[in-house]
Motif scaffolding. Structure first.
Motif, mmCIF file in Angstrom:
data_model
loop_
_atom_site.group_PDB
_atom_site.id
_atom_site.type_symbol
_atom_site.label_atom_id
_atom_site.label_comp_id
_atom_site.label_asym_id
_atom_site.label_seq_id
_atom_site.Cartn_x
_atom_site.Cartn_y
_atom_site.Cartn_z
ATOM 1 N N PHE A 154 -0.385 -8.451 -1.274
ATOM 2 C CA PHE A 154 -0.715 -7.355 -2.203
ATOM 3 C C PHE A 154 -2.104 -7.594 -2.781
ATOM 4 C CE2 PHE A 154 -0.907 -5.635 -6.540
ATOM 5 C CZ PHE A 154 -0.604 -4.311 -6.303
ATOM 6 N N SER A 155 -2.800 -6.476 -3.095
ATOM 7 C CA SER A 155 -4.146 -6.564 -3.655
ATOM 8 C C SER A 155 -4.294 -5.738 -4.932
ATOM 9 C CB SER A 155 -5.183 -6.083 -2.640
ATOM 10 O OG SER A 155 -6.465 -5.986 -3.231
ATOM 11 N N PHE A 156 -4.884 -6.364 -5.942
ATOM 12 C CA PHE A 156 -5.434 -5.649 -7.092
ATOM 13 C C PHE A 156 -6.849 -5.207 -6.715
ATOM 14 C CE2 PHE A 156 -2.193 -8.145 -9.034
ATOM 15 C CZ PHE A 156 -2.005 -7.783 -10.367
ATOM 16 N N ASP A 157 -7.286 -4.055 -7.207
ATOM 17 C CA ASP A 157 -8.671 -3.635 -7.025
ATOM 18 C C ASP A 157 -9.046 -2.681 -8.153
ATOM 19 O OD1 ASP A 157 -11.241 -3.282 -5.940
ATOM 20 O OD2 ASP A 157 -10.491 -3.142 -3.893
ATOM 21 N N ASP A 166 7.400 3.336 -4.563
ATOM 22 C CA ASP A 166 8.832 3.578 -4.708
ATOM 23 C C ASP A 166 9.543 2.231 -4.702
ATOM 24 O OD1 ASP A 166 9.033 2.735 -2.027
ATOM 25 O OD2 ASP A 166 8.912 4.787 -1.271
ATOM 26 N N SER A 167 10.857 2.252 -4.661
ATOM 27 C CA SER A 167 11.652 1.031 -4.779
ATOM 28 C C SER A 167 11.500 0.091 -3.595
ATOM 29 C CB SER A 167 13.129 1.392 -4.962
ATOM 30 O OG SER A 167 13.603 2.143 -3.847
ATOM 31 N N SER A 168 10.870 0.562 -2.511
ATOM 32 C CA SER A 168 10.670 -0.307 -1.347
ATOM 33 C C SER A 168 9.530 -1.298 -1.566
ATOM 34 C CB SER A 168 10.370 0.529 -0.101
ATOM 35 O OG SER A 168 9.104 1.162 -0.201
ATOM 36 N N TRP A 183 4.764 -2.877 -6.518
ATOM 37 C CA TRP A 183 4.622 -1.655 -7.314
ATOM 38 C C TRP A 183 5.579 -1.659 -8.495
ATOM 39 C CZ3 TRP A 183 2.468 2.513 -9.180
ATOM 40 C CH2 TRP A 183 3.268 3.497 -9.739
ATOM 41 N N LEU A 184 6.832 -2.002 -8.256
ATOM 42 C CA LEU A 184 7.817 -2.000 -9.338
ATOM 43 C C LEU A 184 7.396 -2.947 -10.455
ATOM 44 C CD1 LEU A 184 11.177 -2.001 -7.313
ATOM 45 C CD2 LEU A 184 10.061 -0.048 -8.434
ATOM 46 N N ALA A 185 6.905 -4.128 -10.091
ATOM 47 C CA ALA A 185 6.475 -5.096 -11.098
ATOM 48 C C ALA A 185 5.234 -4.603 -11.838
ATOM 49 C CB ALA A 185 6.192 -6.440 -10.430
ATOM 50 N N PHE A 186 4.301 -4.024 -11.110
ATOM 51 C CA PHE A 186 3.050 -3.527 -11.694
ATOM 52 C C PHE A 186 3.345 -2.418 -12.704
ATOM 53 C CE2 PHE A 186 -1.224 -2.076 -12.042
ATOM 54 C CZ PHE A 186 -2.071 -2.962 -11.389
ATOM 55 N N LYS A 187 4.102 -1.424 -12.264
ATOM 56 C CA LYS A 187 4.357 -0.264 -13.117
ATOM 57 C C LYS A 187 5.226 -0.634 -14.321
ATOM 58 C CE LYS A 187 4.136 4.248 -13.882
ATOM 59 N NZ LYS A 187 4.967 4.392 -15.082
ATOM 60 N N LYS A 188 6.233 -1.476 -14.108
ATOM 61 C CA LYS A 188 7.100 -1.878 -15.215
ATOM 62 C C LYS A 188 6.300 -2.607 -16.292
ATOM 63 C CE LYS A 188 11.362 -4.374 -16.374
ATOM 64 N NZ LYS A 188 10.769 -5.041 -17.557
ATOM 65 N N LEU A 204 0.013 -8.536 -16.323
ATOM 66 C CA LEU A 204 0.117 -7.974 -14.969
ATOM 67 C C LEU A 204 0.113 -9.045 -13.880
ATOM 68 C CD1 LEU A 204 -2.171 -4.807 -14.636
ATOM 69 C CD2 LEU A 204 0.288 -4.964 -14.188
ATOM 70 N N ILE A 205 -0.807 -9.992 -13.994
ATOM 71 C CA ILE A 205 -0.968 -10.967 -12.918
ATOM 72 C C ILE A 205 0.318 -11.768 -12.687
ATOM 73 C CG2 ILE A 205 -2.211 -13.043 -12.200
ATOM 74 C CD1 ILE A 205 -4.723 -11.748 -13.532
ATOM 75 N N PRO A 206 0.918 -12.371 -13.731
ATOM 76 C CA PRO A 206 2.156 -13.121 -13.465
ATOM 77 C C PRO A 206 3.323 -12.231 -13.032
ATOM 78 C CG PRO A 206 1.656 -13.089 -15.822
ATOM 79 C CD PRO A 206 0.448 -12.555 -15.115
ATOM 80 N N ALA A 207 3.367 -11.002 -13.537
ATOM 81 C CA ALA A 207 4.466 -10.105 -13.140
ATOM 82 C C ALA A 207 4.439 -9.837 -11.634
ATOM 83 C CB ALA A 207 4.379 -8.797 -13.911
ATOM 84 N N VAL A 208 3.235 -9.588 -11.103
ATOM 85 C CA VAL A 208 3.113 -9.286 -9.678
ATOM 86 C C VAL A 208 3.202 -10.575 -8.847
ATOM 87 C CG1 VAL A 208 1.596 -8.312 -7.922
ATOM 88 C CG2 VAL A 208 1.801 -7.195 -10.145
ATOM 89 N N ALA A 209 2.577 -11.661 -9.328
ATOM 90 C CA ALA A 209 2.589 -12.907 -8.573
ATOM 91 C C ALA A 209 3.995 -13.488 -8.456
ATOM 92 C CB ALA A 209 1.665 -13.923 -9.233
#
Length: 401
Positions: free
Chosen positions: A171-174, A318-320, A324-329, A394-399
Motif C-alpha cells: 500500500f502507498s500513501f501519497d 470497500d471491505s475488500s 482502506w478500512l484502516a485509513f478511513k476509520k 494514520l501511519i500505525p493504523a495502516v501499518a
C-alpha cells in the motif's frame, strides 16, 4: 501559539529548512535535498539508500523502518522532492525563503505541493519512534524526483525496477490537495491523461479563393465537436452539485500552430488538446468517437498522442481493502470530515496503482486557500503541525492493518 514558539518548534525548523532547498524546475539540482534527507534519516536512526532508476541527476531517497513482521507486504510513505517554477516578481515573500509571518503562514514553493507531506511523515515517525512504537509492517519513506514533469525520471521507472519489487509494497500513501473548507479530500483514483495533437492536412492556395477541403475547415469541425463535448461536461457539473472536476472529462485546447502568410491558405494546421478522461468513461469508445469526427471532417487528419496514459484501475474503497478500512476509520475516529474523490490532475500514484498496488492521495490540509503552483504559496504552521498529529494516527493504523 506565538510566532516565537513557531520559530522555535523543531518540526517547523525542519520543514522550513526543507522548503529553502530550491529543487525547482527546470534543471533541478537534488544534491542539497539528498543530503538533507540523509541527515533526517540519521536523526531518526533509520537506514537510508539513494538509488537512481534512470540517471544520477534524479535520485530516489529511501528510508527504511523495519517492521516486527517484515514478511508482510510493506507500506510506502511517498512524496516528491521537486517543485514547479516560480515567477519571483509575483511573490510578496521570497519563494524559497520560508518566511513566517505574524499569522503563522510559511511562504515557500512546495509548502503545499508537497514538501509539507514529506516532512510531516518524518515528524510523525519521530514521535512514534520516541513513544516506543514499532510497526508490524516495514515502512519505507520514498522521496522521488521529477513528479512535476511527469515522473518519467522518477516513480515511473522506480516501480519497474527489481529494487522496488524487493520492497514487497502492499500500500502507498501519497499526496492530495489542500481544501478551502473544513473538509479533507481523500483520493482513490485519477483520470486518464492524454495530450493529443491533431495535424489537419488540406488544400493549399491563394487566400482570395474558396478552396475545397481546407485544413481550416477540418480544424473548425473537429475543434467544434470537442468544444461541444466540453460544454456537456461543464453542464454536467452545473447540474449536479455533488460532482467535482475529477468526476468529469476535461477538454482544453492548449496549442495552435500553422500558416506562413496571411494571404496563403496553409496545407497544414495543428491543434493540441489536454484531455483528462473520467474513470467512468469507456476509453476505446471515446477514442473511436474522436477518430470518427476526423473522418466526418473530410479525412486527412493525423492524430499524434504526445502522451497517452493507460487506464489505471482505481484503488478499491470497500471491505475488500483492509488498508482502506484502516485509513478511513482513523480519519473518522479523529472527527475529520472527508470527501472521497477522483484526483483532478496526475500524481505518481498512477504508476503505483498501475503496478497493482493500492494507493490513497491525502494531504492533511484544510481551511487553506488552494495555492499549489500559484504565487505566494503558503501553509500555516499550526496546520502543518496538526498534519503531523494526523499521520501519528494514520501511519500505525495502516501499518498494522
Amino acid at each position: 501559539m506565538s510566532t516565537a514558539k513557531w520559530e522555535n518548534n523543531e518540526e517547523i525548523k525542519i520543514f522550513r529548512e526543507y522548503l529553502r532547498i530550491p529543487t525547482v524546475h527546470p534543471n533541478v539540482d537534488y544534491t542539497a535535498c539528498t543530503e538533507f534527507l540523509k541527515r533526517q534519516a540519521a536523526s531518526l536512526d533509520l537506514p537510508v539508500e539513494v538509488i537512481y532508476p534512470v540517471n544520477e541527476q534524479n535520485p530516489v531517497v529511501v528510508l527504511k523502518w523495519l517492521g516486527s513482521q517484515p514478511e508482510l507486504p510493506s507500506i510506502i510513505l511517498n512524496s516528491h522532492t521537486d517543485v514547479v517554477p516560480v515567477f519571483e516578481e509575483k511573490w510578496t515573500h521570497g519563494p524559497f525563503s520560508a518566511d513566517l509571518d505574524a499569522e503563522g503562514r510559511i511562504f515557500a514553493r512546495g509548502s503545499q505541493d508537497m514538501k509539507c507531506v514529506g516532512t510531516q511523515y518524518l515528524g510523525a515517525v519521530r514521535a512514534l519512534k520516541a513513544s516506543g512504537y514499532q510497526p508490524k509492517r516495514t515502512i519505507y519513506l520514498t522521496y522521488v524526483p521529477d513528479e512535476e514533469v511527469g515522473g518519467h525520471l522518477g516513480m515511473r521507472e522506480l516501480v519497474k525496477s527489481d529494487y522496488f519489487k524487493k520492497l514487497n509494497v502492499g500500500f502507498s500513501f501519497d499526496e492530495g490537495i489542500s481544501s478551502a473548507d473544513e473538509t479533507y479530500a481523500l483520493y482513490y483514483a485519477e483520470r486518464t491523461l492524454w495530450h493529443l495533437r491533431f495535424k489537419f492536412s488540406g488544400t493549399a492556395g491563394h487566400g482570395s479563393l474558396l478552396l475545397p477541403n481546407t485544413a481550416g475547415e477540418k480544424l473548425d469541425y473537429v475543434v467544434g465537436k470537442l468544444m461541444e463535448f466540453r460544454k456537456s461536461q461543464v453542464q454536467k457539473l452545473a447540474d449536479d452539485s455533488s460532482l467535482e472536476i475529477g468526476d468529469v472529462t476535461t477538454v482544453n485546447l492548449t496549442q495552435l500552430r500553422g500558416g506562413v502568410q496571411s494571404n496563403v491558405v496553409p496545407p497544414l494546421l495543428e491543434a493540441v488538446f489536454d484531455i483528462r478522461i473520467a474513470v467512468t468513461v469507456d476509453i476505446p469508445a471515446f477514442e473511436k468517437q474522436i477518430r470518427d469526427w476526423c473522418e466526418e471532417a473530410g479525412g486527412g487528419i493525423e492524430l499524434e498522442f504526445e502522451m497517452k496514459n493507460p487506464f489505471v484501475e482505481p484503488t478499491k474503497i470497500d471491505s475488500s481493502n483492509a488498508y482502506w478500512l484502516a485509513f478511513k476509520k482513523t480519519l473518522d475516529d479523529l472527527g475529520l470530515k472527508t470527501r472521497v474523490r477522483v484526483f483532478p490532475g496526475a500524481t505518481d500514484s498512477r504508476y503505483i496503482r498501475y503496478a497493482g498496488i493500492p494507493a490513497l492521495g491525502f494531504s492533511p490540509i484544510n481551511n487553506t486557500p488552494i495555492l499549489l503552483h500559484d504565487h505566494d504559496e503558503f501553509l500555516k504552521a499550526d496546520t502543518y503541525l496538526h498534519g503531523i498529529e494526523v499521520y501519528k494516527k494514520l501511519i500505525p493504523a495502516v501499518a498494522d492493518a
